[in-house]
Design an enzyme around this catalytic site. Structure first.
Site, PDB file in Angstrom:
ATOM      1  CB  ILE A 148      93.334 -21.005 -13.088  1.00  0.00           C
ATOM      2  CG1 ILE A 148      93.335 -22.278 -12.236  1.00  0.00           C
ATOM      3  CG2 ILE A 148      91.921 -20.436 -13.201  1.00  0.00           C
ATOM      4  CD1 ILE A 148      92.855 -22.095 -10.818  1.00  0.00           C
ATOM      5  NE  ARG A 172     104.073 -16.642 -18.328  1.00  0.00           N
ATOM      6  CZ  ARG A 172     103.164 -16.395 -17.404  1.00  0.00           C
ATOM      7  NH1 ARG A 172     103.395 -15.459 -16.481  1.00  0.00           N
ATOM      8  NH2 ARG A 172     102.022 -17.072 -17.377  1.00  0.00           N
ATOM      9  NE  ARG A 228      91.609 -18.676  -2.041  1.00  0.00           N
ATOM     10  CZ  ARG A 228      91.515 -19.700  -2.867  1.00  0.00           C
ATOM     11  NH1 ARG A 228      90.764 -19.569  -3.974  1.00  0.00           N
ATOM     12  NH2 ARG A 228      92.149 -20.836  -2.621  1.00  0.00           N
ATOM     13  CG  HIS A 275      84.846 -20.394  -2.885  1.00  0.00           C
ATOM     14  ND1 HIS A 275      85.672 -19.814  -1.938  1.00  0.00           N
ATOM     15  CD2 HIS A 275      85.682 -21.001  -3.760  1.00  0.00           C
ATOM     16  CE1 HIS A 275      86.940 -20.064  -2.224  1.00  0.00           C
ATOM     17  NE2 HIS A 275      86.967 -20.797  -3.340  1.00  0.00           N
ATOM     18  N   GLY A 277      83.936 -22.779  -7.864  1.00  0.00           N
ATOM     19  CA  GLY A 277      84.796 -22.931  -9.021  1.00  0.00           C
ATOM     20  C   GLY A 277      85.505 -24.271  -9.064  1.00  0.00           C
TER      21      GLY A 277
END
Length: 316
Positions: A148, A172, A228, A275, A277
């Site tokens: 995401i 990374r 969240r 909420h 998304g």
């Protein structure tokens, strides 16, 4: 081998399901569609409360796969202790990237360009001009650089941002540049004009955006939470918002849903979406494709995608 598959989407609405399993439709109703002990592959109902999602797990003594239709797995974690060893838990990587990426950009642009103020002015019949910040030339920090986070950056590129910094659990390198570890956050936060939270909820990220995190954000910065709610310390955020030093755009909150009288509704400089998304028209076709792929893999005994953990396996 038991062969029941529980689906939260009617099986006759999913083209390409493999033959063999007995498909049972259950989207959280009071009555189970069959004996949970016969379920081998459980697809968790989408956008349902955690107690409902985990309710059958204690009786699924022969289940082999638990598949969520969400990127996060925190809503099923309370029930994992009831499962036998060897159950694979898979998430919905690939399902929500488009929708969540879109909403993230919508929240950023709406907040920066003052769209909520324009809507309120329109209700009053008032022509509300003025100077507003643009997304162009801003430094953006993405905290939680999984699929995401990558999708969000894909959508940021055309907006001519000055820089995108990336943070994940471990360091990374990607084709777009380095991904910093969480320990680099103190140095990165003061440089960011927009801070996007897209990290999963874990014991490490719970309360991550607390008083110290928020205090390090630069004056005038925008915090966007599409992760969240508990990733942000609501009390600490309210304290910062009340000073007017930073603003926020929140698709998730803690608690959720917000009670009518909760002060976050009326805090200055905050935009709240409920909420949303993931649940868009993009969800169902991508969810169906994931389920068809996973179930064909399961029936053909091929490796499953998106395996987050296996119950009873060592975490060392």
């Amino acid at each position: 081998m038991t062969a029941d598959v529980w689906l939260p989407i009617p099986p006759d609405e999913i083209d390409g399901l493999p033959e063999g399993p007995d498909y049972r439709f259950w989207n959280g109703g009071e009555d189970f569609p069959a004996d949970p002990a016969d379920c081998a592959f459980y697809v968790v109902p989408y956008m349902k409360p955690s107690p409902l999602c985990v309710r059958p797990l204690g009786r699924m003594s022969n289940v082999q796969v638990v598949q969520t239709l969400s990127a996060g797995i925190d809503h099923v974690e309370p029930g994992l202790g009831h499962l036998p060893a060897g159950v694979r838990l898979c998430n919905a990587r690939g399902v929500h990237e488009a929708s969540t990426g879109e909403l993230t950009l919508a929240l950023i642009l709406a907040s920066l360009r003052g769209i909520p103020d324009f809507v309120r002015a329109q209700d009053r019949g008032e022509w509300l001009g003025g100077f507003r910040p643009a997304l162009a030339d801003k430094n953006v920090l993405i905290v939680g650089y999984g699929s995401i986070g990558e999708a969000i950056e894909d959508r940021l590129v055309p907006f001519e941002v000055a820089r995108v910094a990336r943070v994940a659990r471990s360091e990374r390198t990607t084709a777009r540049g380095p991904v910093h570890p969480l320990t680099d956050l103190p140095a990165l936060l003061p440089e960011a004009d927009v801070v996007i939270l897209s990290t999963p909820l874990t014991e490490t990220t719970r309360g991550l955006a607390g008083a110290d995190f928020l205090s390090r954000m630069k004056d005038g910065a925008l915090l966007v939470n599409v992760a969240r709610g508990p990733v942000v310390d609501t009390k600490a955020l309210l304290a910062e918002l009340e000073t007017g030093r930073i603003t926020a755009a929140l698709d998730v909150t803690d608690p959720e849903p917000l009670a009518r009288e909760h002060p976050l509704w009326r805090a200055p400089g905050v935009l709240i979406s409920p909420h949303v998304g993931g649940p868009t028209s993009a969800f169902l076709p991508r969810a169906k494709r994931l389920l068809v792929d996973q179930l064909n893999r399961y029936v053909n005994r091929e490796p499953l995608r998106n395996v987050i953990l296996t119950t009873g396996a060592s975490t060392d």
